[in-house]
Design a protein around this motif. Structure first.
Motif, short mmCIF file in Angstrom:
data_model
loop_
_atom_site.label_atom_id
_atom_site.label_comp_id
_atom_site.label_asym_id
_atom_site.label_seq_id
_atom_site.Cartn_x
_atom_site.Cartn_y
_atom_site.Cartn_z
N UNK A 105 -37.09 45.44 -42.24
CA UNK A 105 -37.01 45.16 -40.79
C UNK A 105 -37.51 43.75 -40.44
N UNK A 106 -38.38 43.20 -41.29
CA UNK A 106 -38.95 41.89 -41.01
C UNK A 106 -37.91 40.78 -41.04
N UNK A 107 -36.84 40.98 -41.81
CA UNK A 107 -35.83 39.93 -41.92
C UNK A 107 -34.91 39.93 -40.70
N UNK A 108 -34.87 41.09 -40.00
CA UNK A 108 -33.94 41.20 -38.87
C UNK A 108 -34.58 40.75 -37.56
N UNK A 109 -35.87 40.46 -37.61
CA UNK A 109 -36.57 40.22 -36.34
C UNK A 109 -36.25 38.83 -35.76
N UNK A 110 -36.16 38.78 -34.46
CA UNK A 110 -35.92 37.51 -33.77
C UNK A 110 -37.27 36.76 -33.71
N UNK A 111 -37.36 35.66 -34.48
CA UNK A 111 -38.67 34.99 -34.64
C UNK A 111 -39.20 34.43 -33.31
N UNK A 112 -38.31 34.24 -32.31
CA UNK A 112 -38.77 33.61 -31.07
C UNK A 112 -39.76 34.50 -30.31
N UNK A 113 -39.68 35.84 -30.54
CA UNK A 113 -40.62 36.70 -29.79
C UNK A 113 -42.02 36.64 -30.39
N UNK A 224 -38.11 48.09 -36.91
CA UNK A 224 -39.46 48.30 -37.43
C UNK A 224 -39.98 49.68 -37.02
N UNK A 225 -39.74 50.02 -35.73
CA UNK A 225 -40.21 51.32 -35.25
C UNK A 225 -39.48 52.46 -35.96
N UNK A 226 -38.20 52.24 -36.23
CA UNK A 226 -37.42 53.27 -36.94
C UNK A 226 -38.01 53.49 -38.33
N UNK A 227 -38.48 52.40 -38.97
CA UNK A 227 -39.08 52.55 -40.31
C UNK A 227 -40.34 53.41 -40.23
N UNK A 319 -44.94 42.49 -41.93
CA UNK A 319 -45.44 41.15 -41.64
C UNK A 319 -45.25 40.22 -42.83
N UNK A 320 -45.36 40.76 -44.04
CA UNK A 320 -45.10 39.93 -45.23
C UNK A 320 -43.66 39.42 -45.17
N UNK A 321 -42.74 40.28 -44.77
CA UNK A 321 -41.33 39.86 -44.69
C UNK A 321 -41.18 38.77 -43.63
N UNK A 322 -41.86 38.92 -42.51
CA UNK A 322 -41.74 37.92 -41.45
C UNK A 322 -42.34 36.58 -41.88
N UNK A 323 -43.50 36.63 -42.51
CA UNK A 323 -44.17 35.38 -42.90
C UNK A 323 -43.69 34.86 -44.26
N UNK A 324 -42.69 35.52 -44.82
CA UNK A 324 -42.11 35.07 -46.09
C UNK A 324 -43.07 35.19 -47.27
#
Ligand code: ASP
Length: 407
Positions: A105-113, A224-227, A319-324
């Protein structure tokens, strides 16, 4: 206690309360002057439950231990229960890590939020070293343990008093036991009064909970919530298999027996506030023995939190996925171990699973500010994970009943 303390069809009344609460929160504008009045029934309900927690934990643990009959019986229960708790927590975390790594789910997130990362204050407890934390489990000042509602210390205090009761053979032992029994009955009576308030209280709690939720964040965080919710459902299925295979009970009957406790957990978001209801559900519905539920439920409400463990692991991977950040196998195992510790250390109160999460994040190098991102949708997930935490305690109760008494 022989009379039922839970009103008839309580679950249905609570369900109606929930629906009314959701509708009011969504469609009725509530002015600031009215807000405290709307919160009042919910706050009163929780206050009544909290009022009895300290005497109830103490008397239940003491009687639970004393009714084990002998130290050997007690040892054999502890020797099964603790590994059982650790094992089920590890299963929950593995499910969390598995689902989140698969769905990503971290890869699908819109980083602007992500921009306004809110800071979160971590508890001072988290800064303690492990030896300090172990030391902190001893109720050095038993009165302080009661005043600060330190559950783990209270459980340990109850165990010490219970063991003494088993070993000291005097006439006064019987008097003390009678006092504990009376205290327990008295607490459960207060719980039964609180239960009459439950449907209105639940409506009020729902209005409050929805008010604190960031509705706009809901859609962007959907995956993310679905996970998290999907993972929690997997744990539920796992429990049902355990109830069926290990406890040899019908999982559907089990679920219908425990629904009152589940609904209170969902609406209060607190394992601790639900504990009095879990105890009465175990006694009245599941018909487990005093030594089993008196020991398993207070201890479970304090240290056994599979829903929270899954949630914490899911957030860490998300969060690891979001922060790479790529986790190696070793780091993933470290994550598993840290999460077991963190979920054990999470008190059964609303929202604290998120605060304790900071320890896990720092151990794998994720900036704790990432928590700001998930704050908005935490309440709903808290309600769901608390329901699983409580279900886990009741599952452990029927498993122990089978292992200790063969029924
Ligand atoms: N609210 C949860 C509970 O009481 C703890 C958490 O925040 O995960 O079980």
């Amino acid at each position: 206690m022989t009379d039922s303390i839970l009103p008839k069809n309580l679950w249905l009344k609570i369900l109606i309360g929930m629906v009314i609460g959701i509708l009011v929160a969504l469609y009725v504008p509530i002015s600031d002057t009215l807000k405290p009045w709307v919160s009042l029934p919910g706050d009163l309900f929780i206050a009544l439950l909290k009022m009895v927690i300290v005497p109830l934990v103490l008397s239940s643990v003491i009687l639970g231990i004393a009714s084990a009959g002998s130290l050997n019986a007690l040892k054999s229960m502890g020797a099964r229960l603790i590994p059982y708790f650790i094992l089920t927590t590890a299963v929950a975390i593995t499910i969390g890590i598995g689902i989140t790594s698969f769905v990503e789910p971290g890869l699908a997130i819109d980083k602007s939020i992500m921009a306004p990362a809110e800071k979160i204050t971590t508890q001072t407890l988290l800064d303690m070293s492990i030896p300090d934390r172990i030391m902190n489990t001893i109720p050095v000042n038993p009165v302080e343990a009661q005043l600060s509602k330190n559950m783990l210390q209270l459980v340990i205090l109850g165990i010490i008093v219970g063991i003494s009761l088993l070993t000291i053979k005097r006439k006064t032992t019987k008097t003390f036991r009678d006092i504990c029994e009376f205290t327990q009955d008295l607490c459960l009576m207060v719980v039964s009064w609180a239960m009459w308030l439950a449907p209105i209280a639940v409506a009020s709690l729902m209005v409050k909970a929805i008010g604190t939720m960031g509705m706009s964040a809901l859609s962007s965080m959907a995956l993310y919530m679905a996970c998290v919710v999907g993972g929690l459902l997997c744990i539920l299925v796992f429990y049902m298999i355990v109830v069926w295979v290990v406890a040899k009970r019908n999982p559907l009957i089990f679920l219908s027996d425990i629904r009152n406790a589940q609904m209170i957990a969902f609406s209060t978001s607190s394992s601790m506030a639900t504990m009095p209801v879990s105890l009465s559900v175990a006694e009245e519905r599941l018909k487990t023995s005093d030594d089993v539920h008196g020991f398993v439920i207070p201890l479970g409400a304090t240290i056994n939190m599979d829903g929270t463990a899954l949630y914490q692991a899911t957030v860490a991977i998300f969060l690891c996925q979001i922060f790479g950040i790529d986790l190696s196998l070793g780091e993933t195992i470290l994550l598993l171990i840290t999460t077991i510790g963190a979920s054990i250390g999470t008190p059964g109160l609303p929202g604290v699973g998120l605060i304790v999460l900071a320890t896990i994040l720092s151990s794998i190098g994720v900036p704790a500010e990432g928590i700001g991102l998930i704050l908005g949708v935490d309440r709903l997930l808290d309600m769901c994970r608390t329901t699983i935490n409580v279900t886990g305690d009741l599952t452990a109760t029927v498993v122990m009943e089978r292992w200790m008494h063969g029924k």
